[in-house]
Motif scaffolding. Structure first.
Motif, mmCIF file in Angstrom:
data_model
loop_
_atom_site.group_PDB
_atom_site.id
_atom_site.type_symbol
_atom_site.label_atom_id
_atom_site.label_comp_id
_atom_site.label_asym_id
_atom_site.label_seq_id
_atom_site.Cartn_x
_atom_site.Cartn_y
_atom_site.Cartn_z
ATOM 1 N N VAL A 65 0.853 -1.182 0.000
ATOM 2 C CA VAL A 65 0.000 0.000 0.000
ATOM 3 C C VAL A 65 0.894 1.238 0.000
ATOM 4 C CG1 VAL A 65 -1.785 1.223 1.287
ATOM 5 C CG2 VAL A 65 -1.750 -1.261 1.283
ATOM 6 N N ARG A 66 0.494 2.246 -0.800
ATOM 7 C CA ARG A 66 1.248 3.502 -0.823
ATOM 8 C C ARG A 66 1.271 4.129 0.563
ATOM 9 N NH1 ARG A 66 -2.647 5.451 -4.370
ATOM 10 N NH2 ARG A 66 -2.727 7.261 -3.015
ATOM 11 N N LYS A 67 2.362 4.776 0.888
ATOM 12 C CA LYS A 67 2.513 5.416 2.200
ATOM 13 C C LYS A 67 1.542 6.572 2.399
ATOM 14 C CE LYS A 67 6.007 3.015 3.750
ATOM 15 N NZ LYS A 67 5.776 2.000 4.733
ATOM 16 N N ASP A 68 1.209 7.289 1.332
ATOM 17 C CA ASP A 68 0.344 8.460 1.454
ATOM 18 C C ASP A 68 -1.104 8.173 1.051
ATOM 19 O OD1 ASP A 68 0.857 8.074 -1.222
ATOM 20 O OD2 ASP A 68 1.011 10.203 -1.688
ATOM 21 N N LYS A 69 -1.485 6.923 0.991
ATOM 22 C CA LYS A 69 -2.810 6.555 0.503
ATOM 23 C C LYS A 69 -3.939 7.192 1.314
ATOM 24 C CE LYS A 69 -5.761 2.902 -0.959
ATOM 25 N NZ LYS A 69 -5.803 1.650 -1.614
ATOM 26 N N LEU A 73 -7.479 11.676 4.623
ATOM 27 C CA LEU A 73 -8.223 11.604 5.885
ATOM 28 C C LEU A 73 -7.830 12.708 6.863
ATOM 29 C CD1 LEU A 73 -8.388 7.754 6.494
ATOM 30 C CD2 LEU A 73 -10.192 9.280 5.673
ATOM 31 N N GLU A 74 -6.824 13.498 6.533
ATOM 32 C CA GLU A 74 -6.444 14.614 7.393
ATOM 33 C C GLU A 74 -7.224 15.882 7.051
ATOM 34 O OE1 GLU A 74 -2.180 14.873 7.223
ATOM 35 O OE2 GLU A 74 -1.946 13.018 8.348
ATOM 36 N N LYS A 141 -4.746 9.988 15.138
ATOM 37 C CA LYS A 141 -5.503 10.570 14.037
ATOM 38 C C LYS A 141 -6.315 9.493 13.335
ATOM 39 C CE LYS A 141 -1.923 13.974 12.988
ATOM 40 N NZ LYS A 141 -0.994 14.454 11.974
ATOM 41 N N LEU A 142 -7.326 9.943 12.606
ATOM 42 C CA LEU A 142 -8.143 9.046 11.799
ATOM 43 C C LEU A 142 -7.275 8.317 10.778
ATOM 44 C CD1 LEU A 142 -10.902 7.956 10.963
ATOM 45 C CD2 LEU A 142 -11.213 10.011 9.590
ATOM 46 N N ARG A 143 -6.334 9.035 10.199
ATOM 47 C CA ARG A 143 -5.423 8.440 9.220
ATOM 48 C C ARG A 143 -4.629 7.292 9.847
ATOM 49 N NH1 ARG A 143 -0.625 11.589 5.861
ATOM 50 N NH2 ARG A 143 0.290 9.711 4.955
ATOM 51 N N THR A 144 -4.175 7.468 11.082
ATOM 52 C CA THR A 144 -3.404 6.442 11.777
ATOM 53 C C THR A 144 -4.237 5.183 11.980
ATOM 54 O OG1 THR A 144 -2.192 8.195 12.910
ATOM 55 C CG2 THR A 144 -2.013 5.982 13.838
#
Length: 188
Positions: A65-69, A73-74, A141-144
């Motif tokens: 999976v891409r790191k910035d996918k 979400l931020e 964070k939601l992204r995390t």
């Protein structure tokens, strides 16, 4: 006449054959770095009980999976569309996880708080393939949370287009029809 057969080694995590690559850790074979990483995360958090619930319960992690996918979400506007509840300390969100397929999935997803202490609780709806997660947004964070799910093999399916379509739209023709009906009724 003797026939030599080569027995393929199965991945301890997903059960796929270790054909191209074979990685060994703790006398266990893995087909790729992704499966090995999931095993290491579970082992570090003392969650290897996951493997006792079903034989090879995990999903193959061969696709990276891409790191910035999940960087989208931020964005505050996107978060407002996804989050079902938020107060001063915690956030509630529901993710659709199409990879859920067995009791091991349920067990692992309902023990997310053991992988990340900022996750307060998680509850799985198996028939809808959804997980409801409550987390402390002051320390994570939601992204995390989305990246954690992806890291253990349960990448959330997030479609912002579906969210926008789900919002009720005002049907102006219906309002006009009600207005005309009301006017006629009042005149009678």
């Amino acid at each position: 006449m003797s026939i030599t057969t080569k027995q393929a080694t199965q991945c301890y995590h997903c059960g796929d054959d270790c054909i191209t690559e074979q990685i060994k850790i703790d006398d266990k074979s893995f087909c790729c770095q992704g499966c090995k990483t999931v095993y290491l995360v579970l082992n570090q958090s003392d969650l290897c009980e996951y493997y006792n619930l079903n034989e090879n319960p995990g999903l193959s992690q061969r696709i990276e999976v891409r790191k910035d996918k999940f960087s989208f979400l931020e964005d505050e506007k996107i978060q407002q569309q996804l989050i079902s509840f938020k107060n001063s300390e915690q956030t509630h969100i529901t993710f659709y996880l199409p990879q859920i397929h067995c009791s091991s999935c349920l067990w692992l997803l309902e023990n997310l708080h053991r992988l990340n202490q900022d996750i307060i609780s998680s509850r799985v709806n198996f028939t809808r393939k959804e997980v409801d997660i409550v987390f402390n947004h002051q320390s994570t964070k939601l992204r995390t949370v989305a990246e954690l799910l992806t890291g253990i093999g349960y990448e959330p399916y997030i479609s912002l287009q579906n969210l926008q379509e789900a919002k009720p739209r005002i049907q102006r023709s219906l309002i006009y029809q009600l207005g005309v009906a009301g006017f006629c009724f009042a005149n009678i």
